[in-house]
Write a protein that holds these residues in place. Structure first.
Motif, short mmCIF file in Angstrom:
data_model
loop_
_atom_site.label_atom_id
_atom_site.label_comp_id
_atom_site.label_asym_id
_atom_site.label_seq_id
_atom_site.Cartn_x
_atom_site.Cartn_y
_atom_site.Cartn_z
N ALA A 195 -0.79 -2.81 7.22
CA ALA A 195 -0.68 -2.81 5.76
C ALA A 195 -2.06 -2.89 5.13
O ALA A 195 -2.99 -3.49 5.66
N LEU A 196 -2.16 -2.27 3.97
CA LEU A 196 -3.36 -2.34 3.14
C LEU A 196 -2.90 -2.34 1.68
O LEU A 196 -2.04 -1.54 1.30
N VAL A 197 -3.46 -3.23 0.89
CA VAL A 197 -3.23 -3.25 -0.55
C VAL A 197 -4.57 -3.51 -1.23
O VAL A 197 -5.34 -4.37 -0.79
N ALA A 198 -4.84 -2.76 -2.28
CA ALA A 198 -6.09 -2.95 -3.00
C ALA A 198 -5.86 -2.67 -4.48
O ALA A 198 -5.15 -1.73 -4.84
N GLY A 199 -6.45 -3.51 -5.34
CA GLY A 199 -6.30 -3.30 -6.77
C GLY A 199 -6.83 -4.48 -7.55
O GLY A 199 -7.37 -5.44 -6.98
N ASP A 200 -6.63 -4.41 -8.84
CA ASP A 200 -7.05 -5.51 -9.73
C ASP A 200 -5.84 -6.41 -9.92
O ASP A 200 -5.09 -6.29 -10.90
N LEU A 201 -5.65 -7.33 -8.99
CA LEU A 201 -4.44 -8.15 -8.93
C LEU A 201 -4.76 -9.62 -9.17
O LEU A 201 -5.85 -10.10 -8.83
#
Length: 883
Positions: A195-201
């Motif tokens: 899994a990979l998640v990237a963002g302005d979170l």
């Protein structure tokens, strides 16, 4: 016709991978149009494979290959070949070697939402089942397990959060002003769990101390502004972690456990190791935005994905034919968790309702397949009710036969034997058999035979001898590819209820002392007989208590027996079942009366039961809400089975609702008032149960003659301080042609037009309305600014709900509903084939409809199947449905 039909993949052809991957290192540089992935794989030939020579073939789709290296040497184009699905390297070293590939992909163009995609500014992955091949060339199969190290580089402003599996080990800035984070997952896993998640979170954080005293950091990542909607999910996660330790002895193994909630996701959630990715509808909750059902689903799905850490991740499946090994088992575990957290009887009723609504039709139609399938064209089509719900029922049967303690011993042995492995159904069953001391040889047939067995039961009381003889037989109809069935091992829980309404102690022939009041009888032959002694009076049999096997039961019970059981049975499930069977009999007779003109019986006993339950001093509100609900229109269609006329079913059910409401109006009104919940909102079983019963009463009152129900619903909608009561009132009004309906819909829209999850509810309510013109309204809503075909939640809320939950208008006599859904399936096939294929399931019962509708459905299925360039997902469902 298609120019080339895809070939099926078969279980019998399984062979281990020719190569093993000892370590995988990924260097991923994020960019919307051109994400660069540098993959370094430490490889060798697999000693478990019979292939000792030959090329290395890796899976890959939608990738642009920039370079290939082996042990640092750049390979020329003559040493490898690339097609749309594979990278083939013609020769590799004999021993260990390092393979490097550099590829690019375009996340912003990925509308299928599988692999790496970009939606609403957030990079996200979905690699189950075969999505990793859209990220890098790899052995994209469950039995290729390795340790992953991942470095993610991204823009510091657009992607300040960079997440992957395992524990974070390093972070920093790059020379070009970007930043990176490196992750290490020490536990071997297949690529589908990457899994990979990237963002302005944003995120919320908590801690959990495991049973061995280790502190684990818990984080839930959400879009900014949603932090206040994560508290319930966090508490549910901690409850699940504690429960898994206590019930199964399973402790979490990493330093951090993360959940990310995204709005664009094909599934409910995904159990990626240490980094679960969730559809945000199963994370975000606040009393004014989420219903009691939403809260319950959040708790259950949080638990399900967490439980996968052991049943799915630490032990994964050898191949996709073993999918039930992780999904069916984990569904059983999450069902048990919910049963312990809430009401066990109500949970059992809910699970059986789901099974009968979705899995039984699957077993009885053209898409029937065993819990462990023998073949598939597209694996995404086998995330089915058979694999999940029926798979869970098989685990439950073993639990019933073994008992809790012996079942736990079997599970402990399974974890001990296969931790870190890609296992098979046989591995699982052998461990349970050895640990629980069970013979599961015959039971294995459940995994290889499709179809729903029918158990025929008949009883005879001998007053002179004071014996009761129970005879049971089993039969299973032919299913596609399986004309003949061997007898199943079917555990049937049985009780005998005396004339006084109390259970009798059960003493079988050959026993000296009275036994328990519920006995599990194992039906293993096609026919068997049991005789109970010392039966002092003629009993009414209570069969298949707790629904101990996923079968259809046919017993020689008279109407008076059903009435007796629905009033007195100590088994809550069978009490509910008796009420459902009684009501079903009434409704089927009413449907037949529509055709013949012969008046059907009025069935006052059901109304009397409703009245008695509502006026009783001590009641379980949630259970009463379940037992007084009439069977759904879909259930009645399944029971009728042939020449189904949806108009007659709808009309009959509406007449019975109105009749019950008229006969019990005073009790309904009193209960509606008495069940009102005051004080702060709580989503617990007590308050949720009270709201459930109150809103079932509201539904009945809306069916009674006059406008009182409308006034109550409109008043509840205006004053509701929680989404449960608001949506319940809006649902009632949506089916009534009155000014209050439009006013409520407009008011809801005005309040919630900026909240995507609330708007999904608004879409769904209108899609399921029984009022004329609903299809035209659904078509109009596809142009609403909040709707997009690129978001699966929006599609499911509006279009799939119309197809699957609005029997009346989907099955319109002119075929307009069929044409609309077929058009949308073909549109989705170009955008997101998984969602399109699932929507196509609405056509699976086409052979059961009356001739005119049958012909119209077949026409649309043929149109879909004959479309050039169809995806494997939709092609497989369309052709199998037509077969």
């Amino acid at each position: 016709m298609r120019t080339e039909d895809p070939r099926p993949i078969r279980l019998k052809d399984y062979t281990p991978p020719a190569f093993a991957i000892d370590e995988a290192m990924l260097d991923i540089e994020l960019d919307p149009a051109r994400t660069r992935v540098h993959s370094t794989l430490k490889m060798r030939r697999n000693p478990a494979s019979k292939e000792t020579a030959g090329p290395l073939v890796l899976d890959g789709e939608k990738l642009k290959l920039l370079e290939v290296r082996i042990d640092g040497e750049l390979l020329g184009p003559n040493r490898y070949s690339v097609d749309g699905e594979h990278l083939t390297i013609h020769e590799v070293p004999e021993g260990k070697f390092t393979l490097e590939t550099v590829t690019t992909c375009a996340p912003e163009e990925n509308t299928a939402l599988t692999g790496l995609y970009l939606s609403d500014g957030i990079y996200c992955t979905q690699c189950e089942a075969e999505g990793f091949r859209r990220i890098a060339y790899y052995l994209d199969r469950p039995d290729a397990m390795t340790v992953f190290r991942t470095r993610i580089t991204g823009d510091r402003k657009k992607t300040p959060v960079l997440l992957s599996n395992g524990n974070p080990v390093k972070s920093g800035k790059t020379k070009d002003g970007r930043h990176f984070v490196e992750w290490h997952d020490p536990f071997p896993k297949p690529a589908y769990l990457f899994a990979l998640v990237a963002g302005d979170l944003a995120h919320v954080e908590d801690k959990f101390v495991t049973m061995s005293g280790r502190e684990v950091t818990l984080r839930i990542f959400v879009e900014k502004g949603n932090e206040d909607r994560c508290a319930y999910a966090m508490e549910a996660l901690k409850r699940a972690m504690k429960w898994d330790e206590e019930r199964f002895g399973r402790e979490y193994d990493l330093d951090i456990f993360m959940i990310v909630a995204v709005s664009a996701f094909n599934m409910g959630a995904m159990e990626n190791k240490g980094l679960n990715v969730f559809n945000d509808k199963y994370i975000l909750a606040r009393p004014d935005t989420a219903t009691d059902a939403d809260y319950a689903a959040i708790e259950a799905i949080i638990a399900h994905e967490y439980f996968h850490n052991w049943t799915g991740n630490r032990i994964t499946c050898r191949d996709w034919f073993q999918l039930c090994l992780k999904e069916g088992l984990t569904v059983f575990r999450d069902q048990e968790f919910t049963s312990d957290m809430r009401s066990r009887p109500v949970k059992r009723i809910s699970d059986v309702r789901l099974l009968r609504a979705h899995q039984f039709p699957e077993d009885g139609g053209p898409l029937a397949h065993p819990v462990r399938p023998e073949s598939y064209i597209e694996i995404n089509n086998f995330y089915t009710a058979t694999v999940y719900e029926k798979g869970a029922e098989l685990c439950r049967m073993i639990h019933t036969m073994a008992g809790p303690k012996r079942f736990r011993k079997g599970m402990d042995l399974y974890f001990e034997r296969h931790d870190g492995e890609a296992a098979t159904v046989e591995n699982f069953l052998d461990a349970l058999a050895d640990g629980a001391k069970l013979d599961l040889t015959q039971f294995k047939r459940w995994y290889r035979q499709s179809g729903t067995p029918e158990v025929l039961a008949s009883g005879r009381y001998d007053a002179a001898r004071k014996t009761y003889t129970l005879k049971m037989s089993q039969v299973c109809q032919a299913t596609p590819g399986q004309p003949h069935k061997e007898p199943y091992h079917i555990p049937v829980a049985v009780g005998l209820v005396g004339p006084d309404g109390k259970d009798m102690a059960l003493t079988l022939d050959g026993e000296d002392k009275p036994g328990a009041k519920t006995r599990v009888l194992n039906l293993t032959e096609r026919e068997a007989t049991w005789r109970f002694r010392n039966v002092e009076a003629k009993p009414v049999p209570s069969l298949l208590r707790g629904f101990t096997a996923p079968v259809k039961l046919s017993a020689n019970l008279k109407e008076r027996d059903l009435v007796f059981l629905m009033r007195h049975d100590s088994d809550s499930f069978n009490r509910w079942e008796a009420a459902q069977r009684y009501a079903t009999g009434l409704l089927v007779a009413m449907v037949e009366a529509e055709k013949t003109g012969v008046p059907a019986r009025k069935g006052g006993a059901f109304a009397e039961m409703v009245n008695d339950l509502l006026t009783a001093k001590k009641i379980d509100p949630d259970f009463v809400a379940q037992i007084i609900l009439l069977p759904s229109e879909q259930t009645l269609a399944q029971i009728i089975g042939q020449e189904v006329d949806v108009d007659a079913i709808h009309a009959a059910r509406e007449r019975l609702r109105a009749s019950i409401a008229t006969q019990t109006k005073d009790a309904l009104l009193a209960a509606y008032t008495r069940m009102e919940v005051t004080g702060p909102y709580r989503p617990d079983a007590d308050h949720a149960g009270r709201r459930a019963l109150r809103n079932v009463c509201l539904g009945y009152l809306s069916a009674a003659p006059g406008d009182e129900g409308i006034a109550l619903a409109a008043g509840q909608f205006r004053t509701a301080d929680n989404m449960t009561d608001s949506i319940a009132a809006l649902s009632v009004l949506s089916n009534i042609d009155c000014p209050e309906r439009r006013e409520a819909l407009d008011a809801f829209h005005e309040r919630w037009k900026g909240d995507h999850l609330a708007m999904d509810k608004w879409f769904s309510i209108q899609a399921m309305s029984s009022l004329p013109g609903t299809l035209d309204e659904v078509k109009r809503l596809t142009g609403h600014p909040a709707f997009t075909m690129k978001n699966p939640n929006k599609v499911r809320a509006l279009i799939t709900n119309f197809a699957a939950a609005n029997q009346l208008h989907f099955h319109a006599k002119d075929g307009a509903g069929y044409r609309f859904i077929a058009d949308k399936v073909l549109e989705l096939d170009k955008l997101n084939p998984q969602v399109g294929a699932r929507m196509l399931g609405a056509f699976k019962s086409w052979r059961q409809t009356e001739p005119k509708r049958r012909k119209l459905m077949q026409k649309e299925l043929k149109r879909i199947a004959g479309t050039e360039g169809l995806s494997r997902d939709v092609y497989e469902i369309a052709t199998k449905t037509l077969a």
